[in-house]
Design a protein around this motif. Structure first.
Motif, PDB file in Angstrom:
ATOM      1  N   ARG A  28     -14.383   2.107  -5.700  1.00 17.88           N
ATOM      2  CA  ARG A  28     -12.977   1.917  -5.365  1.00 17.88           C
ATOM      3  C   ARG A  28     -12.120   1.660  -6.598  1.00 17.88           C
ATOM      4  O   ARG A  28     -10.931   1.968  -6.599  1.00 17.88           O
ATOM      5  CB  ARG A  28     -12.842   0.746  -4.379  1.00 17.88           C
TER       6      ARG A  28
ATOM      7  N   ARG B 220     -17.313  11.362  -1.496  1.00 16.83           N
ATOM      8  CA  ARG B 220     -16.625  11.681  -0.252  1.00 16.83           C
ATOM      9  C   ARG B 220     -16.477  10.442   0.627  1.00 16.83           C
ATOM     10  O   ARG B 220     -15.481  10.285   1.333  1.00 16.83           O
ATOM     11  CB  ARG B 220     -17.370  12.771   0.506  1.00 16.83           C
ATOM     12  N   GLY B 221     -17.474   9.561   0.569  1.00 18.00           N
ATOM     13  CA  GLY B 221     -17.408   8.345   1.374  1.00 18.00           C
ATOM     14  C   GLY B 221     -16.439   7.311   0.853  1.00 18.00           C
ATOM     15  O   GLY B 221     -16.119   6.346   1.548  1.00 18.00           O
ATOM     16  N   HIS B 222     -15.946   7.497  -0.387  1.00 15.40           N
ATOM     17  CA  HIS B 222     -14.992   6.557  -0.980  1.00 15.40           C
ATOM     18  C   HIS B 222     -13.671   7.255  -1.301  1.00 15.40           C
ATOM     19  O   HIS B 222     -13.004   6.931  -2.280  1.00 15.40           O
ATOM     20  CB  HIS B 222     -15.573   5.940  -2.261  1.00 15.40           C
ATOM     21  N   ASN B 223     -13.288   8.225  -0.458  1.00 15.35           N
ATOM     22  CA  ASN B 223     -12.001   8.904  -0.613  1.00 15.35           C
ATOM     23  C   ASN B 223     -11.826   9.538  -1.994  1.00 15.35           C
ATOM     24  O   ASN B 223     -10.770   9.437  -2.625  1.00 15.35           O
ATOM     25  CB  ASN B 223     -10.844   7.942  -0.338  1.00 15.35           C
ATOM     26  N   GLY B 224     -12.860  10.199  -2.465  1.00 14.98           N
ATOM     27  CA  GLY B 224     -12.753  10.931  -3.717  1.00 14.98           C
ATOM     28  C   GLY B 224     -13.039  10.129  -4.949  1.00 14.98           C
ATOM     29  O   GLY B 224     -12.707  10.561  -6.059  1.00 14.98           O
ATOM     30  N   ARG B 225     -13.701   8.989  -4.812  1.00 20.45           N
ATOM     31  CA  ARG B 225     -14.066   8.161  -5.954  1.00 20.45           C
ATOM     32  C   ARG B 225     -15.515   7.716  -5.829  1.00 20.45           C
ATOM     33  O   ARG B 225     -16.031   7.589  -4.730  1.00 20.45           O
ATOM     34  CB  ARG B 225     -13.152   6.936  -6.063  1.00 20.45           C
TER      35      ARG B 225
ATOM     36  N   THR C 170      -7.544  11.710  -3.806  1.00 22.32           N
ATOM     37  CA  THR C 170      -7.809  10.785  -2.699  1.00 22.32           C
ATOM     38  C   THR C 170      -8.432  11.497  -1.512  1.00 22.32           C
ATOM     39  O   THR C 170      -8.847  10.868  -0.557  1.00 22.32           O
ATOM     40  CB  THR C 170      -6.508  10.112  -2.243  1.00 22.32           C
ATOM     41  N   ARG C 171      -8.502  12.819  -1.567  1.00 21.33           N
ATOM     42  CA  ARG C 171      -9.114  13.587  -0.495  1.00 21.33           C
ATOM     43  C   ARG C 171     -10.168  14.497  -1.084  1.00 21.33           C
ATOM     44  O   ARG C 171     -10.001  15.050  -2.172  1.00 21.33           O
ATOM     45  CB  ARG C 171      -8.079  14.440   0.259  1.00 21.33           C
ATOM     46  N   ALA C 172     -11.273  14.651  -0.368  1.00 13.68           N
ATOM     47  CA  ALA C 172     -12.345  15.536  -0.821  1.00 13.68           C
ATOM     48  C   ALA C 172     -12.128  16.920  -0.225  1.00 13.68           C
ATOM     49  O   ALA C 172     -12.182  17.102   0.984  1.00 13.68           O
ATOM     50  CB  ALA C 172     -13.707  14.984  -0.386  1.00 13.68           C
TER      51      ALA C 172
ATOM     52  N   ALA D 112     -13.416  13.286  -9.586  1.00 10.60           N
ATOM     53  CA  ALA D 112     -14.298  12.126  -9.488  1.00 10.60           C
ATOM     54  C   ALA D 112     -15.470  12.222 -10.455  1.00 10.60           C
ATOM     55  O   ALA D 112     -15.970  11.205 -10.934  1.00 10.60           O
ATOM     56  CB  ALA D 112     -14.816  11.984  -8.054  1.00 10.60           C
TER      57      ALA D 112
ATOM     58  N   LEU E  14     -14.203  17.793  -5.870  1.00 10.52           N
ATOM     59  CA  LEU E  14     -14.496  16.484  -6.446  1.00 10.52           C
ATOM     60  C   LEU E  14     -14.729  16.551  -7.951  1.00 10.52           C
ATOM     61  O   LEU E  14     -14.951  15.519  -8.586  1.00 10.52           O
ATOM     62  CB  LEU E  14     -15.736  15.877  -5.775  1.00 10.52           C
TER      63      LEU E  14
END
Length: 317
Positions: A104, A96-101, A295-297, A156, A143
């Motif tokens: 990066r 969640r802190g890395h936009n769904g990854r 790109t979004r959780a 993810a 995710l």
């Protein structure tokens, strides 16, 4: 005056060294999709080391405990040593802190294998533990890689269930599932174990091969390895090999090299530090997901009832 110049020069040198150290600290560890860490039974917090080294997956042994919770570590279940607290929560928080990854540069899902172990073989206990795990995963459904019918959508994290519990009959009844079963090369071409249910072939090296890496690999074993991996890929599955023979590091590196040359998608080992170093120097393949990761959780989407299924596409999960 001379002493002042010497001191100033020393300070400037120290500042330069500090800058180099800071630059090295900021250097990102590449995401090693082919690297997979095997947690030892006595390792009660295996995730941080795997993430720090950039490995693309982790197999963690768990034992069912009270109320269906899954526990890590040896001995009787201890408060706080749960899979949820030590693995699931920090892993999904990172995504969640890395936009769904997870990182990066992640292009394929992080592969989390939950391996049921221990002396508990009671079917009711194992079923209760699986139901608890399934609910915990659905709390992070946005995710996760998921499957609706035959349509696989990468996320993810891809979760597989292994060990003493057989979840195939449970998974196949779920309209949307957020976990998958582990398979073997015997499942290739099987209608009862399609890639949508068993996307990964996972076997220990010693099950079919006797080469220990100390001498050059026999030609027949190399041919068998390449043929089996090619058959799995043609069947729409990825391949993970674990259970490598114990021996000197040079022998293990020789086996890692042969696995990479054969196109094995995931190499799993307890020697995580040296495996990561080897894969940074000798990448197995160039990974490219057929669809970008989310790109979004999304915490818990509500699927539309009777929604039409999209056209089936083969995905990397």
């Amino acid at each position: 005056m001379v002493d002042g110049l010497v001191i100033a020069g020393g300070l400037a040198g120290a500042a330069g060294l500090a800058g180099v150290v800071a630059a090295l600290a900021r250097r990102r560890t590449p995401y090693l999709a082919a690297g997979h860490g095997l947690a030892r039974p006595d390792d009660i917090d295996p995730l941080p080391a795997v993430l720090r080294r950039g490995l693309g997956g982790l197999t963690v042994p768990v034992t069912p405990g009270p109320r269906g919770e899954l526990f890590l570590g040896p001995g009787a279940p201890q408060p706080g040593r749960t899979l949820r607290r030590l693995v699931l929560t920090p892993l999904f928080a990172r995504a969640r802190g890395h936009n769904g990854r997870i990182t990066r540069d992640q292009k394929v899902p992080f592969r989390l294998v939950v391996e049921f172990t221990g002396a508990v073989r009671d079917a009711e206990t194992l079923l209760r533990a699986y139901r608890m795990l399934d609910q915990q995963l659905r709390d992070h459904s946005g995710l996760l890689s998921r499957c609706a019918g035959d349509d696989l959508t990468p996320g993810a994290v891809t979760v597989s269930i292994a060990g003493i519990v057989d979840v195939r009959e449970l998974l196949v009844t779920e309209e949307v599932r957020y976990a998958f079963a582990e398979g073997s090369f015997d499942d290739l071409g099987s209608r009862s174990a399609p890639p949508a249910l068993v996307p990964t072939i996972s076997e220990p090296w010693s099950r079919r091969f006797g080469w220990d890496g100390l001498e050059p690999i026999p030609a027949e074993e190399r041919h068998l390895l390449h043929a089996m991996v090619r058959s799995a890929h043609d069947d729409g599955r990825t391949v993970r090999i674990s259970g490598l023979p114990k021996g000197p590091r040079s022998a293990r590196e020789a086996i890692w090299t042969e696995l990479g040359a054969a196109g094995v998608d995931v190499i799993a080992d307890h020697d995580q530090r040296h495996l990561a170093r080897h894969l940074r120097r000798h990448p197995v393949s160039r990974w490219a997901a057929q669809e970008p990761l989310p790109t979004r959780a999304v915490r818990r989407p509500s699927p539309r009832p009777n929604a039409p299924r999209p056209e089936r596409r083969r995905q990397s999960v």
